[in-house]
Design an enzyme around this catalytic site. Structure first.
Site, PDB file in Angstrom:
ATOM      1  N   GLU A 132       0.837  -1.197   0.000  1.00 58.30           N
ATOM      2  CA  GLU A 132       0.000   0.000   0.000  1.00 58.30           C
ATOM      3  C   GLU A 132       0.876   1.252   0.000  1.00 58.30           C
ATOM      4  O   GLU A 132       0.537   2.266  -0.621  1.00 58.30           O
ATOM      5  CB  GLU A 132      -0.953   0.007   1.199  1.00 58.30           C
ATOM      6  CG  GLU A 132      -1.993  -1.105   1.202  1.00 58.30           C
ATOM      7  CD  GLU A 132      -3.065  -0.951   0.133  1.00 58.30           C
ATOM      8  OE1 GLU A 132      -2.995   0.004  -0.677  1.00 58.30           O
ATOM      9  OE2 GLU A 132      -3.982  -1.790   0.092  1.00 58.30           O
ATOM     10  N   HIS A 176       2.039   1.674  -3.503  1.00 60.46           N
ATOM     11  CA  HIS A 176       0.965   2.261  -4.299  1.00 60.46           C
ATOM     12  C   HIS A 176       0.919   3.779  -4.117  1.00 60.46           C
ATOM     13  O   HIS A 176       0.869   4.537  -5.104  1.00 60.46           O
ATOM     14  CB  HIS A 176      -0.388   1.683  -3.905  1.00 60.46           C
ATOM     15  CG  HIS A 176      -0.511   0.216  -4.110  1.00 60.46           C
ATOM     16  ND1 HIS A 176      -1.610  -0.505  -3.658  1.00 60.46           N
ATOM     17  CD2 HIS A 176       0.301  -0.694  -4.691  1.00 60.46           C
ATOM     18  CE1 HIS A 176      -1.444  -1.785  -3.970  1.00 60.46           C
ATOM     19  NE2 HIS A 176      -0.290  -1.913  -4.599  1.00 60.46           N
ATOM     20  N   TYR A 189       2.003   7.166  -7.240  1.00 63.54           N
ATOM     21  CA  TYR A 189       1.318   8.328  -7.795  1.00 63.54           C
ATOM     22  C   TYR A 189       2.248   9.541  -7.816  1.00 63.54           C
ATOM     23  O   TYR A 189       2.190  10.357  -8.748  1.00 63.54           O
ATOM     24  CB  TYR A 189       0.044   8.620  -7.000  1.00 63.54           C
ATOM     25  CG  TYR A 189      -0.962   7.497  -7.097  1.00 63.54           C
ATOM     26  CD1 TYR A 189      -1.568   7.186  -8.307  1.00 63.54           C
ATOM     27  CD2 TYR A 189      -1.288   6.719  -5.991  1.00 63.54           C
ATOM     28  CE1 TYR A 189      -2.479   6.139  -8.412  1.00 63.54           C
ATOM     29  CE2 TYR A 189      -2.179   5.669  -6.083  1.00 63.54           C
ATOM     30  CZ  TYR A 189      -2.775   5.393  -7.295  1.00 63.54           C
ATOM     31  OH  TYR A 189      -3.660   4.346  -7.396  1.00 63.54           O
ATOM     32  N   GLU A 239     -11.058  -1.056  -0.723  1.00 61.07           N
ATOM     33  CA  GLU A 239     -10.191  -1.695  -1.717  1.00 61.07           C
ATOM     34  C   GLU A 239     -10.942  -2.051  -3.001  1.00 61.07           C
ATOM     35  O   GLU A 239     -10.399  -1.925  -4.112  1.00 61.07           O
ATOM     36  CB  GLU A 239      -9.589  -2.981  -1.135  1.00 61.07           C
ATOM     37  CG  GLU A 239      -8.768  -2.777   0.131  1.00 61.07           C
ATOM     38  CD  GLU A 239      -7.288  -2.772  -0.139  1.00 61.07           C
ATOM     39  OE1 GLU A 239      -6.901  -2.910  -1.301  1.00 61.07           O
ATOM     40  OE2 GLU A 239      -6.514  -2.623   0.818  1.00 61.07           O
ATOM     41  N   GLU A 254      -4.836  -4.978  -5.270  1.00 54.77           N
ATOM     42  CA  GLU A 254      -6.063  -4.735  -4.510  1.00 54.77           C
ATOM     43  C   GLU A 254      -7.049  -5.882  -4.670  1.00 54.77           C
ATOM     44  O   GLU A 254      -7.838  -6.173  -3.757  1.00 54.77           O
ATOM     45  CB  GLU A 254      -6.714  -3.413  -4.944  1.00 54.77           C
ATOM     46  CG  GLU A 254      -5.833  -2.179  -4.857  1.00 54.77           C
ATOM     47  CD  GLU A 254      -5.410  -1.813  -3.444  1.00 54.77           C
ATOM     48  OE1 GLU A 254      -5.595  -2.619  -2.523  1.00 54.77           O
ATOM     49  OE2 GLU A 254      -4.864  -0.720  -3.259  1.00 54.77           O
TER      50      GLU A 254
END
Length: 324
Positions: A98, A101, A105, A158, A192
């Site tokens: 996570e 993730h 971005y 999720e 996910e």
């Protein structure tokens, strides 16, 4: 003999084989954003309109916030309610990914956006009314809810709440644009998928231990929570997509994924039109298209051919289910 103070984890004596299967799936799927040539998408980016730039930036800002919540609070609280030591190890993996993730971005922002644009994205993200509300609703359950409630909140996040954001890169991928950015999103979706299925499976174990009356009461709470989140998500989606004209399509995609979240929890779907047939086929094409970037990471070595590993299927969890 010395009294045992602390027990070593023994992966050779597994109480729940789903823990081992999930660990192996997640480690096979390991990836890092730094291995993806995001700069190859700059030409596509320059061809998009100003409103498209804004939509993409805000979408990814919202996704960053939700992944931050999952990495800092979501996995942590679920780990505290683990049934087995192997489950704790799985949540350690989930928590790390996570964070990957959320960091991914920022890699996209640094590749496509100016410093001024990045500051605007994070300011918008940290002060958006509807985005902050869904983070607050979910985190309040994480901090004060019962173990089964926390699992429901996690699965809803999720498998449902992420998808108002995932729609955008999948739409561009279906149109053969921003393909490297979309590869990151597909990797995140793949993770996910495993997270939502695994946590949903753990929820079902606990839910089956409730009495019939307790199950009915809990289901009322669960569906009321989904209604609350969906109502807020519609408003968030309208704010993101009204100007570009995608709102109705995104809402259909949301209902499809809300039904998937309920199914992960072993519950009946809620939205009659929440089926794949009602989702924009361009987006479904994007989510199902095989990777096409140099046989997926071949430029950095065969180790990253692991990217071909598919998401966890429902049948992968047949092992470990009750067989009686």
């Amino acid at each position: 003999m010395v009294k045992t103070y602390y027990e070593a984890i023994n992966w050779n004596q597994i109480e729940d084989q789903v823990d081992k299967a999930t660990w192996e799936k997640l480690t096979e799927q390991f990836w890092l954003d730094t291995r993806i040539p995001l700069s190859n998408d700059r030409d596509d980016w320059r061809g998009l309109s100003e409103i498209e730039h804004t939509v993409v930036g805000h979408v990814f800002g919202g996704l960053t916030l939700l992944d931050t919540l999952q990495s800092q609070d979501g996995a942590e609280v679920l780990r505290k309610d683990a049934r087995t030591p192997e489950e704790i190890a799985v949540f350690n993996n989930i928590q790390f990914m996570e964070s990957v993730h959320a960091k991914s971005y920022s890699s996209i922002f640094s590749t496509l956006n100016t410093a001024e644009e990045i500051n605007e994205i994070f300011d918008w993200t940290n002060h958006n009314e509807f985005l902050q509300k869904k983070a607050e609703v979910v985190n309040q359950i994480y901090q004060t809810g019962q173990p089964l409630e926390k699992k429901v909140a996690s699965v809803f996040l999720e498998t449902f709440l992420f998808y108002s954001g995932f729609y955008t890169p999948l739409y561009y991928l279906g149109n053969n644009k921003l393909t490297n950015v979309a590869e990151i999103i597909k990797l995140i979706i793949r993770d996910e998928s495993v997270h939502g299925t695994y946590i949903g499976y753990k929820f079902q174990l606990g839910f089956q231990e409730l009495s019939h009356a307790e199950q009915e009461k809990f289901q009322d709470w669960m569906y009321n929570l989904l209604y609350e989140l969906y109502d807020n998500e519609e408003k968030y989606t309208a704010q993101l997509y009204d100007e570009i004209g995608w709102t109705d399509d995104v809402n259909r995609f949301l209902r499809y994924n809300a039904n998937k979240a309920l199914m992960n929890l072993g519950q009946n779907p809620l939205f009659p039109d929440g089926t794949a047939e009602n989702v924009n086929p361009i987006v479904m094409n994007g989510i199902s298209t095989g990777t096409n970037n140099h046989d997926f990471f071949s430029q950095v070595g065969n180790g990253y051919l692991l990217g071909r590993v598919s998401a966890m299927k429902e049948s992968d969890y047949d092992i470990g289910r009750n067989n009686n």
